[in-house]
Design an enzyme around this catalytic site. Structure first.
Site, PDB file in Angstrom:
ATOM      1  N   GLY A   1      46.932  30.265  35.890  1.00 48.59           N
ATOM      2  CA  GLY A   1      47.530  28.945  36.084  1.00 48.59           C
ATOM      3  C   GLY A   1      48.501  28.964  37.252  1.00 48.59           C
ATOM      4  O   GLY A   1      48.639  29.969  37.954  1.00 48.59           O
TER       5      GLY A   1
ATOM      6  N   GLU B   1      51.219  39.132  37.464  1.00 45.48           N
ATOM      7  CA  GLU B   1      50.207  38.160  37.944  1.00 45.48           C
ATOM      8  C   GLU B   1      49.892  38.408  39.421  1.00 45.48           C
ATOM      9  O   GLU B   1      48.741  38.335  39.857  1.00 45.48           O
ATOM     10  CB  GLU B   1      50.709  36.724  37.756  1.00 45.48           C
ATOM     11  CG  GLU B   1      50.795  36.303  36.296  1.00 45.48           C
ATOM     12  CD  GLU B   1      51.442  34.946  36.096  1.00 45.48           C
ATOM     13  OE1 GLU B   1      51.102  34.276  35.126  1.00 45.48           O
ATOM     14  OE2 GLU B   1      52.299  34.547  36.905  1.00 45.48           O
TER      15      GLU B   1
END
Ligand code: 5RP
Length: 239
Positions: free
Chosen positions: A87, A108
């Site tokens: 996301g 991430e």
């Protein structure tokens, strides 16, 4: 389900269609990535995807994926990830991102750098013309250095606040045991590439949430009339 969740569910479903047998997949963090992980687990359980292994980007995605039976491998033990799906908090027209709303941007980013492709899943509220006009830039800092880093950042025409926990007294502590400063530049971020490196050059900073020239595709969930639609925006910048 509210409208934003409908959009998130639609992009999560669309994203897992990009996963093929035998892929190593980076599993993003946050609520949209969590829906993607659940959809991926359903495909694996139904026998529609074989020999897929996930590389989690956080404690959250690791626990969720293992609860749902997705085979996992450690980031350190893979040399390449075929596709990472994650996301974002803001996406600009050049596909530059702000991430870290869930304080997971260190892992991430490591996963994104090892991934041959990075697909971002967002609802349309995340698309912006200029980064950081609204959403603060998360910066992970060593606990002993947070005040010093805050002062350095504030000398760059920005304000910052230490992110506080909601159900614990005191600050949010990251998966790595560090703290988060949420930073707003007075005029937003006009040159994300140079801001990414200037912030990372401050002693005591581990990583910031700007993801530069990493994204290959953005899947955007939209509501049109009563219908949920997914639009696929293709890469505009080279890695
Ligand atoms: C976590 C992230 C998330 O991907 C980002 O905050 C978006 O989350 P959500 O899908 O819940 O809006 O970067 O560190």
């Amino acid at each position: 389900m509210d409208l934003q969740n409908q959009m998130k569910e639609a992009v999560a479903k669309a994203a897992v269609r990009e996963i093929k047998d035998d892929m190593i997949v980076g599993l993003g963090s946050g609520s949209t990535a969590a829906l993607m992980i659940k959809n991926l687990a359903s495909l694996i359980q139904a026998g529609n995807l074989k020999n897929v292994r996930g590389v989690p980007t956080s404690f959250q995605s690791e626990v969720l994926a293992s609860e749902y039976g997705i085979p996992l491998i450690d980031l350190a033990s893979v040399s390449e990830i075929d596709l990472a799906i994650d996301g974002a908090d803001e996406v600009d027209p050049n596909f530059q991102l702000i991430k870290g709303g869930g304080a997971c941007h260190v892992r991430e980013k490591l996963v994104a750098y090892k991934a041959t492709k990075l697909f971002i899943v967002v609802d349309e509220t995340k698309l912006v013309d200029n980064l950081n006009k609204v959403f603060p830039l998360p910066v992970e800092v060593l606990p002993s250095a947070w005040k010093q880093v805050k002062e350095s950042i504030e000398s760059m025409n920005a304000s910052s606040i230490l992110r506080m926990a909601k159900k614990k007294a005191g600050p949010v502590v990251t998966d790595q045991g560090n703290l988060i400063l949420d930073v707003l530049f007075k005029e937003g971020i006009k040159n994300p590439k140079s801001v990414e490196s200037s912030i990372n050059n401050i002693p005591g900073v581990l990583e910031n949430g700007l993801f530069i020239d990493l994204t290959d595709k953005v899947l955007v969930g939209k509501i049109e009339g009563q219908l949920t639609k997914v639009i696929s925006l293709e890469k505009k910048v080279n890695r």
